[in-house]
Write a protein that holds these residues in place. Structure first.
Motif, PDB file in Angstrom:
ATOM      1  N   GLY A 101       4.219   8.580 -12.177  1.00  0.00           N
ATOM      2  CA  GLY A 101       3.882   8.071 -10.718  1.00  0.00           C
ATOM      3  C   GLY A 101       3.291   9.284  -9.979  1.00  0.00           C
ATOM      4  N   LYS A 102       2.973  10.282 -10.588  1.00  0.00           N
ATOM      5  CA  LYS A 102       2.153  11.385  -9.809  1.00  0.00           C
ATOM      6  C   LYS A 102       0.613  11.277  -9.833  1.00  0.00           C
ATOM      7  N   THR A 103       0.044  11.645  -8.734  1.00  0.00           N
ATOM      8  CA  THR A 103      -1.477  11.573  -8.634  1.00  0.00           C
ATOM      9  C   THR A 103      -2.147  12.290  -9.615  1.00  0.00           C
ATOM     10  N   THR A 104      -3.189  11.799 -10.191  1.00  0.00           N
ATOM     11  CA  THR A 104      -3.999  12.623 -11.243  1.00  0.00           C
ATOM     12  C   THR A 104      -5.400  12.142 -11.144  1.00  0.00           C
ATOM     13  N   ASP A 105      -6.465  13.063 -11.470  1.00  0.00           N
ATOM     14  CA  ASP A 105      -7.797  12.844 -11.417  1.00  0.00           C
ATOM     15  C   ASP A 105      -8.355  12.926 -12.955  1.00  0.00           C
ATOM     16  N   ASN A 106      -7.377  12.955 -13.827  1.00  0.00           N
ATOM     17  CA  ASN A 106      -7.539  12.910 -15.166  1.00  0.00           C
ATOM     18  C   ASN A 106      -7.693  11.389 -15.550  1.00  0.00           C
ATOM     19  N   ILE A 107      -8.502  10.779 -16.114  1.00  0.00           N
ATOM     20  CA  ILE A 107      -8.451   9.409 -16.491  1.00  0.00           C
ATOM     21  C   ILE A 107      -7.609   9.251 -17.727  1.00  0.00           C
ATOM     22  N   ASP A 108      -7.633  10.202 -18.724  1.00  0.00           N
ATOM     23  CA  ASP A 108      -6.757   9.673 -19.899  1.00  0.00           C
ATOM     24  C   ASP A 108      -5.421   9.771 -19.392  1.00  0.00           C
ATOM     25  N   LYS A 109      -4.902  10.336 -18.349  1.00  0.00           N
ATOM     26  CA  LYS A 109      -3.498  10.418 -18.058  1.00  0.00           C
ATOM     27  C   LYS A 109      -3.059   9.186 -16.979  1.00  0.00           C
ATOM     28  N   CYS A 110      -4.247   8.514 -16.586  1.00  0.00           N
ATOM     29  CA  CYS A 110      -3.828   7.448 -15.703  1.00  0.00           C
ATOM     30  C   CYS A 110      -3.177   6.190 -16.345  1.00  0.00           C
ATOM     31  N   LYS A 111      -2.136   5.750 -15.951  1.00  0.00           N
ATOM     32  CA  LYS A 111      -1.217   4.673 -16.275  1.00  0.00           C
ATOM     33  C   LYS A 111      -1.374   3.574 -15.114  1.00  0.00           C
ATOM     34  N   THR A 112      -1.919   3.779 -13.809  1.00  0.00           N
ATOM     35  CA  THR A 112      -1.736   2.905 -12.833  1.00  0.00           C
ATOM     36  C   THR A 112      -2.957   3.400 -12.031  1.00  0.00           C
ATOM     37  N   LEU A 113      -3.858   2.364 -11.628  1.00  0.00           N
ATOM     38  CA  LEU A 113      -4.946   2.757 -10.536  1.00  0.00           C
ATOM     39  C   LEU A 113      -4.345   2.118  -9.244  1.00  0.00           C
ATOM     40  N   GLN A 114      -4.244   2.679  -8.270  1.00  0.00           N
ATOM     41  CA  GLN A 114      -3.737   2.393  -6.884  1.00  0.00           C
ATOM     42  C   GLN A 114      -4.912   2.355  -5.982  1.00  0.00           C
ATOM     43  N   VAL A 115      -5.143   1.322  -5.264  1.00  0.00           N
ATOM     44  CA  VAL A 115      -6.447   1.066  -4.140  1.00  0.00           C
ATOM     45  C   VAL A 115      -5.463   0.884  -2.783  1.00  0.00           C
ATOM     46  N   ASN A 116      -6.224   1.782  -1.781  1.00  0.00           N
ATOM     47  CA  ASN A 116      -5.659   1.869  -0.652  1.00  0.00           C
ATOM     48  C   ASN A 116      -6.698   1.697   0.585  1.00  0.00           C
ATOM     49  N   PHE A 117      -6.573   0.862   1.290  1.00  0.00           N
ATOM     50  CA  PHE A 117      -7.747   0.754   2.458  1.00  0.00           C
ATOM     51  C   PHE A 117      -7.187   0.021   3.465  1.00  0.00           C
ATOM     52  N   SER A 118      -7.640  -0.235   4.784  1.00  0.00           N
ATOM     53  CA  SER A 118      -7.332  -0.837   5.930  1.00  0.00           C
ATOM     54  C   SER A 118      -8.447  -1.485   6.343  1.00  0.00           C
ATOM     55  N   ILE A 119      -8.089  -2.984   6.670  1.00  0.00           N
ATOM     56  CA  ILE A 119      -8.920  -3.734   7.398  1.00  0.00           C
ATOM     57  C   ILE A 119      -8.962  -3.562   8.854  1.00  0.00           C
ATOM     58  N   ALA A 120     -10.063  -2.991   9.320  1.00  0.00           N
ATOM     59  CA  ALA A 120     -10.172  -2.586  10.801  1.00  0.00           C
ATOM     60  C   ALA A 120      -9.906  -3.643  11.799  1.00  0.00           C
ATOM     61  N   LYS A 121      -9.596  -3.070  12.910  1.00  0.00           N
ATOM     62  CA  LYS A 121      -9.279  -4.270  14.094  1.00  0.00           C
ATOM     63  C   LYS A 121     -10.505  -5.055  14.299  1.00  0.00           C
ATOM     64  N   ASN A 122     -10.146  -6.420  14.685  1.00  0.00           N
ATOM     65  CA  ASN A 122     -11.605  -7.161  15.023  1.00  0.00           C
ATOM     66  C   ASN A 122     -10.814  -8.277  15.888  1.00  0.00           C
ATOM     67  N   VAL A 123     -10.975  -8.295  17.158  1.00  0.00           N
ATOM     68  CA  VAL A 123     -10.509  -9.031  18.124  1.00  0.00           C
ATOM     69  C   VAL A 123     -11.036 -10.487  17.995  1.00  0.00           C
ATOM     70  N   THR A 124     -12.360 -10.400  17.433  1.00  0.00           N
ATOM     71  CA  THR A 124     -12.938 -11.659  17.558  1.00  0.00           C
ATOM     72  C   THR A 124     -12.748 -12.591  16.297  1.00  0.00           C
ATOM     73  N   ALA A 125     -12.308 -12.013  15.395  1.00  0.00           N
ATOM     74  CA  ALA A 125     -12.095 -12.451  13.887  1.00  0.00           C
ATOM     75  C   ALA A 125     -11.184 -13.442  14.052  1.00  0.00           C
ATOM     76  N   ALA A 126     -11.112 -14.521  13.192  1.00  0.00           N
ATOM     77  CA  ALA A 126      -9.904 -15.374  13.003  1.00  0.00           C
ATOM     78  C   ALA A 126      -8.797 -14.844  12.263  1.00  0.00           C
ATOM     79  N   ALA A 127      -7.526 -15.011  13.080  1.00  0.00           N
ATOM     80  CA  ALA A 127      -6.235 -14.477  12.525  1.00  0.00           C
ATOM     81  C   ALA A 127      -5.983 -15.544  11.378  1.00  0.00           C
ATOM     82  N   GLY A 128      -4.900 -14.897  10.487  1.00  0.00           N
ATOM     83  CA  GLY A 128      -4.121 -15.872   9.682  1.00  0.00           C
ATOM     84  C   GLY A 128      -4.082 -15.262   8.202  1.00  0.00           C
ATOM     85  N   PHE A 129      -3.458 -15.921   7.367  1.00  0.00           N
ATOM     86  CA  PHE A 129      -3.363 -15.514   5.818  1.00  0.00           C
ATOM     87  C   PHE A 129      -4.768 -15.455   5.154  1.00  0.00           C
TER      88      PHE A 129
END
Length: 322
Positions: free
Chosen positions: A215-243
């Motif tokens: 579960g440690k971070t690595t940039d060696n692709i041969d040692k990767c067992k999981t790829l984790q993608v992180n991001f945020s959806i920016a604030k938008n007061v005019t966008a429709a809310a919901g699931f």
């Protein structure tokens, strides 16, 4: 003919003759040689010696010519080897200039054929005219095939350049349209902004992290067992809310997709996704994290992460692994 006893007796003075005089007497006087026989014999011997000398000269000349021809054949063979090697190197270079897997496979096949012909040429003797002629014809074919691929790849590159220019033109048109919208009245501006902003959310702070088996971070692709993608959806007061369903596509350095289990609709077509997550969006900034379990061999290079929501691509970023 004079016997040894005769010469022994002749060595002593005989009457008025000494030994040399007696010899001359026997040769010139008693046993003269016919000139009609002697002259032709001398001419024959001279002609024979001349013929032998001429034959030796011709043999030496032919030997020199054969050596020169052999050297020329060796140079010709070496030049053919260099040209085969140069064509093989050109195939390698072309494969780095294109991302089309089908064309890359064709280039690889032609390169392997070129290498095989090169090895055949190296095993052939320069004096084997039949094989050298055959391999020269093969070389001409390789040259023609290589030229056709050069033209094809050049055409694809020009097409890609035209697409880039068209994309720039479209962006310029979009910018011009945006400037025109900004010049409208407050009511129209408010409505246009709401339509434009509500139509597409923004994914910010996109990050792709490799995790090893601990579960440690690595940039060696041969040692990767999981790829984790992180991001945020920016604030938008005019966008429709919901699931909302958020889809993530991860593309490998070869252009292949790290596959998931389904697809989604985008611009009137269905695209496969690598990961999917259902989130609740309230209009405020919303963090999102997804995981992709490594189930196939990965290679080092640049990976592209593209994020989609509400039928739009809301973010994309490249990441490098070694």
């Amino acid at each position: 003919m004079l016997t040894n006893n005769c010469w022994a007796k002749a060595a002593q003075p005989v009457g008025m003759f000494t030994l040399p005089e007696l010899e001359t007497y026997y040769i010139k006087e008693k046993y003269p040689m016919n000139k009609k026989v002697l002259i032709p014999l001398v001419l024959f011997v001279a002609l024979l010696l001349g013929g032998i000398a001429y034959l030796i000269y011709n043999l030496n000349l032919q030997k020199q010519e054969n050596m020169a021809m052999k050297e020329l054949a060796e140079l010709d063979k070496k030049e053919m080897e260099n040209e085969y090697q140069r064509f093989s190197d050109q195939y390698s270079e072309m494969k780095t200039q294109i991302n089309n897997d089908s064309i890359v496979a064709q280039l690889t096949a032609e390169q392997e054929k070129t290498q095989r012909l090169l090895e055949e040429l190296r095993q052939v003797k320069s004096t084997d005219a039949r094989e050298i002629t055959r391999l020269k014809k093969e070389l001409a074919t390789v040259r023609a095939v290589l030229r056709s691929y050069v033209l094809e790849i050049d055409s694809l590159n020009r097409l890609n350049q035209n697409l880039v220019q068209e994309n720039t033109r479209v962006k310029d048109q979009y910018a011009e349209a945006t400037r025109q919208i900004e010049g409208l009245s407050t009511e129209k501006q408010s409505l246009s902004q709401k339509v434009a902003i509500a139509a597409q959310l923004d994914a910010v702070g996109i990050n792709l992290i490799g995790k090893n088996k601990r579960g440690k971070t690595t940039d060696n692709i041969d040692k990767c067992k999981t790829l984790q993608v992180n991001f945020s959806i920016a604030k938008n007061v005019t966008a429709a809310a919901g699931f909302k369903d958020v889809y993530v596509r991860i593309t490998t350095p070869t252009g292949n997709l790290l596959n998931g289990t389904g697809s989604f609709s985008y611009e009137n077509r269905n695209l496969q996704y690598s990961m999917k997550k259902n989130i609740e969006y309230t209009g405020d900034e919303t963090p999102v994290t997804l995981y992709w379990e490594v189930n196939q061999a990965l290679i080092a290079g640049n990976y592209q992460v593209s994020i989609f929501c509400d039928g739009n691509m809301i973010g994309s970023k490249n990441f490098s692994f070694k």
